[in-house]
Design a protein around this motif. Structure first.
Motif, PDB file in Angstrom:
ATOM      1  N   ILE A 165       0.850  -1.204   0.000  1.00 59.74           N
ATOM      2  CA  ILE A 165       0.000   0.000   0.000  1.00 59.74           C
ATOM      3  C   ILE A 165       0.881   1.247   0.000  1.00 59.74           C
ATOM      4  N   THR A 166       0.556   2.206  -0.856  1.00 60.63           N
ATOM      5  CA  THR A 166       1.235   3.509  -0.786  1.00 60.63           C
ATOM      6  C   THR A 166       0.487   4.345   0.247  1.00 60.63           C
ATOM      7  N   LEU A 167       1.202   4.820   1.242  1.00 67.27           N
ATOM      8  CA  LEU A 167       0.551   5.663   2.256  1.00 67.27           C
ATOM      9  C   LEU A 167       1.220   7.036   2.260  1.00 67.27           C
ATOM     10  N   GLN A 168       0.439   8.036   1.914  1.00 65.52           N
ATOM     11  CA  GLN A 168       0.952   9.422   1.882  1.00 65.52           C
ATOM     12  C   GLN A 168       0.768  10.016   3.275  1.00 65.52           C
ATOM     13  N   ALA A 169       1.497   9.460   4.256  1.00 66.20           N
ATOM     14  CA  ALA A 169       1.269   9.848   5.659  1.00 66.20           C
ATOM     15  C   ALA A 169       1.551  11.331   5.898  1.00 66.20           C
ATOM     16  N   VAL A 189       3.640  -6.716   9.288  1.00 69.23           N
ATOM     17  CA  VAL A 189       3.637  -5.434   8.560  1.00 69.23           C
ATOM     18  C   VAL A 189       5.037  -4.842   8.557  1.00 69.23           C
ATOM     19  N   VAL A 190       5.492  -4.421   7.370  1.00 67.47           N
ATOM     20  CA  VAL A 190       6.789  -3.730   7.270  1.00 67.47           C
ATOM     21  C   VAL A 190       6.544  -2.390   6.582  1.00 67.47           C
ATOM     22  N   ASP A 191       6.980  -1.299   7.219  1.00 74.07           N
ATOM     23  CA  ASP A 191       6.815  -0.001   6.554  1.00 74.07           C
ATOM     24  C   ASP A 191       8.139   0.434   5.955  1.00 74.07           C
ATOM     25  N   ILE A 192       8.069   0.828   4.693  1.00 75.58           N
ATOM     26  CA  ILE A 192       9.276   1.220   3.949  1.00 75.58           C
ATOM     27  C   ILE A 192       9.174   2.723   3.664  1.00 75.58           C
ATOM     28  N   ARG A 207       8.238  12.836   1.570  1.00 70.73           N
ATOM     29  CA  ARG A 207       8.407  11.379   1.579  1.00 70.73           C
ATOM     30  C   ARG A 207       7.040  10.693   1.709  1.00 70.73           C
ATOM     31  N   TYR A 208       7.012   9.419   1.415  1.00 70.79           N
ATOM     32  CA  TYR A 208       5.794   8.641   1.618  1.00 70.79           C
ATOM     33  C   TYR A 208       6.200   7.235   2.054  1.00 70.79           C
ATOM     34  N   TYR A 209       5.210   6.409   2.363  1.00 71.68           N
ATOM     35  CA  TYR A 209       5.520   5.053   2.822  1.00 71.68           C
ATOM     36  C   TYR A 209       4.961   4.020   1.858  1.00 71.68           C
ATOM     37  N   LEU A 210       5.692   2.906   1.773  1.00 71.56           N
ATOM     38  CA  LEU A 210       5.147   1.713   1.126  1.00 71.56           C
ATOM     39  C   LEU A 210       4.940   0.742   2.272  1.00 71.56           C
ATOM     40  N   ILE A 211       3.710   0.282   2.449  1.00 70.77           N
ATOM     41  CA  ILE A 211       3.459  -0.628   3.565  1.00 70.77           C
ATOM     42  C   ILE A 211       3.201  -2.018   3.009  1.00 70.77           C
ATOM     43  N   VAL A 218      15.227  -0.253  -0.594  1.00 74.71           N
ATOM     44  CA  VAL A 218      14.386   0.844  -1.096  1.00 74.71           C
ATOM     45  C   VAL A 218      14.621   2.112  -0.256  1.00 74.71           C
ATOM     46  N   GLU A 219      14.899   1.948   1.031  1.00 78.74           N
ATOM     47  CA  GLU A 219      15.157   3.129   1.868  1.00 78.74           C
ATOM     48  C   GLU A 219      16.496   3.786   1.517  1.00 78.74           C
TER      49      GLU A 219
END
Ligand SMILES: C[S@@+](CC[C@H](N)C(=O)[O-])C[C@H]1O[C@@H](n2cnc3c(N)ncnc32)[C@H](O)[C@@H]1O
Length: 350
Positions: free
Chosen positions: A204-208, A266-269, A278-282, A303-304
């Motif tokens: 999931i792309t999360l635009q936190a 769950v791993v957040d990237i 920045r954003y996250y890939l979950i 990726v980080e």
């Protein structure tokens, strides 16, 4: 991921050449004859670089571990915000594969392919372009397996999620790889939960950061009623509760909490886009201790280590605007030196 250790810039460069289909220029040229594209900034390719590692790994593991256990297992890919199949980066005219075609290309290299692929986008124009591109791909031997397996749905992702779930609920043994890539809060919590119920993995792309900033804006000056309703549906909670989520970390942690109710691993990237953005890939999986745990943790590290600036430099090199990958480090050194000069001057003036 490659076994021989490349530096992040070389690894990203290689991923971008996959996204550019550099080994099959005649195919991407044909795909580009359809003139409808999604258009993004350079940092958007980072999530696709991350996604590009998943299909082959996922399919090989499913094939090895589950297909033999369950016999007749239906393996499904769902792309809820699929786009047109080709993306253009602002300022450059060569197209890159979008998520649907990238996943098809990567799956073609696995030991077994998806049985069904669902592609959703609310734009009819994008879906039409995607359908035409899928048809072109299916004419080539290596992609002919997609014939009769692709289903396009030109609808809002939330309606489509219901439709897909009711179709898949009729199949007893299934496993899904799901990619959810909204701009911001276009997926409602109940739709997300519907899909998280399926066995399999999800990215999931999360635009936190963007979401936290909007919540901050709401707390200081108020957002439109329509936006308030969308955010409430996104978190599946009342305004008075999500108002407290005005930092990037709190948005991310809350979202992970929701996902963990269904998928314990769950791993957040963190994807560094360039500048402060920045954003996250979950990544989430149904098994609490999946056999691919170490693999996904290595992917997180890799990726980080990428960034929007590195992506931009690799793209410039592809266009011949930068001659070597290593010029990136020279450019960075120069930037740091210029910054130091200004800082010293500032100190002097103060
Ligand atoms: C970030 S782009 C996704 C691009 C694609 N995943 C890729 O990486 O190549 C988001 C896409 O979602 C579509 N979209 C926006 N709101 C949507 C909604 N409510 N339901 C379905 N699609 C939507 C847009 O038309 C756009 O193509």
């Amino acid at each position: 991921m490659s076994k021989t250790r490349r530096r992040p810039i070389e690894e990203l460069d290689k991923r971008l050449s996959i996204l550019r289909m550099e080994d099959k220029p005649e195919i991407i040229e044909r795909l580009a004859e359809i003139k409808t594209y999604n258009e993004f900034k350079a940092w958007a390719v980072l999530k696709l670089a991350g996604l590009s590692y998943l299909p082959k790994q996922y399919l090989n593991i499913i094939n090895k571990r589950l297909r033999q256990e369950y016999g007749k297992l239906t393996v499904v890919y769902i792309d809820l915000f699929a786009g047109s199949g080709l993306n253009k980066i602002k300022g450059y005219d060569k197209p890159f594969l979008g998520s649907p075609l990238l996943v098809i290309d990567r799956a073609s290299r696995a030991s077994y392919q998806f049985d069904k692929l669902f592609f959703v986008d609310k734009s009819r124009e994008y879906i039409k372009a995607l359908e035409e591109r899928i048809k072109i791909l299916s004419e080539y031997d290596e992609y002919s397996w997609i014939k009769g397996r692709c289903f396009t749905i030109p609808k809002d992702a939330n309606e489509a999620a219901k439709e897909i779930a009711s179709k898949l609920n009729k199949i007893k043994y299934k496993n899904c790889l799901i990619f959810i890539d909204p701009y911001k809060w276009q997926i409602k919590r109940d739709s997300l939960e519907r899909l998280l119920e399926f066995h399999g993995d999800v990215l999931i792309t999360l635009q936190a950061l963007l979401i936290a900033k909007e919540i901050g804006k709401h707390n200081s000056s108020g957002l439109k009623e329509e936006t308030v309703e969308k955010i409430s549906e996104f978190f599946g909670m009342s305004e008075s509760r999500w108002r407290k989520l005005s930092t990037e970390d709190s948005v991310k942690e809350e979202y992970i909490k929701i996902i963990k109710e269904h998928k314990p691993f769950v791993v957040d990237i963190k994807v560094k886009s360039g500048g402060l953005y920045r954003y996250y890939l979950i990544f989430a999986s149904k098994r609490s201790n999946p056999p691919w745990k170490n693999w996904i943790l290595r992917l997180k590290n890799l990726v980080e280590s990428f960034s929007g600036d590195i992506a931009e430099h690799c793209i410039e090199r592809m266009y011949g605007r930068a001659s070597r990958l290593d010029d990136y480090f020279k450019k960075q050194e120069k930037k740091i030196k210029t910054k130091t000069k200004y800082t010293t001057l500032d100190n002097f003036l103060n």
